[in-house]
Design an enzyme around this catalytic site. Structure first.
Site, PDB file in Angstrom:
ATOM      1  N   ALA A   1       0.818  -1.214   0.000  1.00  0.00           N
ATOM      2  CA  ALA A   1       0.000   0.000   0.000  1.00  0.00           C
ATOM      3  C   ALA A   1       0.851   1.263   0.000  1.00  0.00           C
ATOM      4  O   ALA A   1       0.326   2.361  -0.197  1.00  0.00           O
ATOM      5  CB  ALA A   1      -0.919  -0.006   1.221  1.00  0.00           C
ATOM      6  N   ASN A   2       2.167   1.115   0.227  1.00  0.00           N
ATOM      7  CA  ASN A   2       3.041   2.285   0.322  1.00  0.00           C
ATOM      8  C   ASN A   2       3.213   2.997  -1.009  1.00  0.00           C
ATOM      9  O   ASN A   2       3.028   2.411  -2.087  1.00  0.00           O
ATOM     10  CB  ASN A   2       4.419   1.867   0.837  1.00  0.00           C
ATOM     11  CG  ASN A   2       4.399   1.541   2.319  1.00  0.00           C
ATOM     12  OD1 ASN A   2       3.590   2.086   3.056  1.00  0.00           O
ATOM     13  ND2 ASN A   2       5.283   0.650   2.751  1.00  0.00           N
ATOM     14  N   HIS A   3       3.571   4.268  -0.932  1.00  0.00           N
ATOM     15  CA  HIS A   3       3.975   5.056  -2.094  1.00  0.00           C
ATOM     16  C   HIS A   3       5.473   5.340  -1.976  1.00  0.00           C
ATOM     17  O   HIS A   3       6.036   5.320  -0.882  1.00  0.00           O
ATOM     18  CB  HIS A   3       3.209   6.374  -2.155  1.00  0.00           C
ATOM     19  CG  HIS A   3       1.746   6.212  -2.404  1.00  0.00           C
ATOM     20  ND1 HIS A   3       0.924   7.251  -2.777  1.00  0.00           N
ATOM     21  CD2 HIS A   3       0.932   5.122  -2.344  1.00  0.00           C
ATOM     22  CE1 HIS A   3      -0.309   6.828  -2.926  1.00  0.00           C
ATOM     23  NE2 HIS A   3      -0.332   5.536  -2.661  1.00  0.00           N
ATOM     24  N   THR A   4       6.089   5.636  -3.094  1.00  0.00           N
ATOM     25  CA  THR A   4       7.511   5.968  -3.057  1.00  0.00           C
ATOM     26  C   THR A   4       7.728   7.313  -2.361  1.00  0.00           C
ATOM     27  O   THR A   4       6.923   8.241  -2.495  1.00  0.00           O
ATOM     28  CB  THR A   4       8.106   6.012  -4.473  1.00  0.00           C
ATOM     29  OG1 THR A   4       9.494   6.302  -4.388  1.00  0.00           O
ATOM     30  CG2 THR A   4       7.425   7.054  -5.336  1.00  0.00           C
TER      31      THR A   4
ATOM     32  N   THR B   1       4.489  12.375  -3.313  1.00  0.00           N
ATOM     33  CA  THR B   1       4.185  10.952  -3.105  1.00  0.00           C
ATOM     34  C   THR B   1       3.113  10.462  -4.063  1.00  0.00           C
ATOM     35  O   THR B   1       2.738   9.285  -4.013  1.00  0.00           O
ATOM     36  CB  THR B   1       3.697  10.714  -1.659  1.00  0.00           C
ATOM     37  OG1 THR B   1       2.533  11.512  -1.410  1.00  0.00           O
ATOM     38  CG2 THR B   1       4.791  11.046  -0.666  1.00  0.00           C
TER      39      THR B   1
END
Length: 216
Positions: free
Chosen positions: A87-90, A96
């Site tokens: 679920a993370n973004h860079t 983001t």
């Protein structure tokens, strides 16, 4: 007294003989390469989903670099959500916003650029209360109770009760010596008939008695 068949989809049989549709053995309804569920672990939902894997871990896609591992004899209430690392973004850019997700030509490269996430682990005989959330890298020991609405990140020791956001330890369920004994006995790995014979001790919270029973 008999233990429910762990292969049965619906383990809860009501007094009128019908199966409760909102209570399921997760191992019988989830077929996902990144999710491992122990026997006798059940979940409940007021509105049963067609896809229990997506309901429980909505961001965990097949082939993701992380897994969700749930031990035996866990109890999962309505609304529990596991947010896995995918679920993370860079975080390396000035924004983001995941532009690469919306570009078919860059989608694969964007996914590959995200940091590999760690597994979410739920130990044996854990109770996850209504609406609880487990965040990436959450690791629950055996016998953990997670309070309703709690948000859990990081490690939770065996037989702790946690609550709040962020979740903190409210108290320990047993003494350190009793916890060590329970982990050594690992009753959840016993054959079904032996667990059935030990139910009076398990339900009474008699750690010493369970140890004596195991020595017979």
């Amino acid at each position: 007294m008999t233990l429910p068949d762990p292969s049965a989809r619906h383990p809860l049989i009501l007094p009128d003989g019908t199966a409760h549709p909102g209570t399921v053995h997760l191992g019988a309804v989830i077929d996902h390469p990144n999710i491992d569920v122990g026997v006798h672990t059940y979940a409940h939902a007021f509105e049963p989903p067609d896809n229990w894997a997506s309901r429980l871990a909505p961001y965990l896609f097949p082939g993701a670099p992380e897994r969700l591992v749930i031990g035996k004899f866990c109890q999962i209430a309505n609304g529990v959500t596991v947010v896995t690392a995918t679920a993370n973004h860079t975080l390396t850019g000035l924004t983001t916003y995941p532009f690469g997700v919306f570009d078919p030509g860059r989608f694969g490269a964007y996914r590959a650029s995200l940091p590999a996430g760690q597994d979410v682990i739920v130990g044996k005989d854990c109770w996850l209360g209504y609406g609880a959330t487990l965040l990436p890298k959450a690791r629950l020991g055996n016998g953990v109770i997670v309070g309703a609405g709690a948000v859990v990140a990081g490690d939770v020791p065996d037989y702790a009760i946690v609550a709040g956001n962020p979740a903190t330890v409210v108290r320990m369920r047993f003494s350190p010596t009793e916890i060590a004994t329970l982990n050594q006995l690992a009753w959840w790995d016993w054959p079904g008939e032996r667990i059935k014979d030990a139910l009076p001790l398990l339900e009474a919270g008699d750690v010493a008695g369970l140890a004596e029973f195991a020595a017979l």
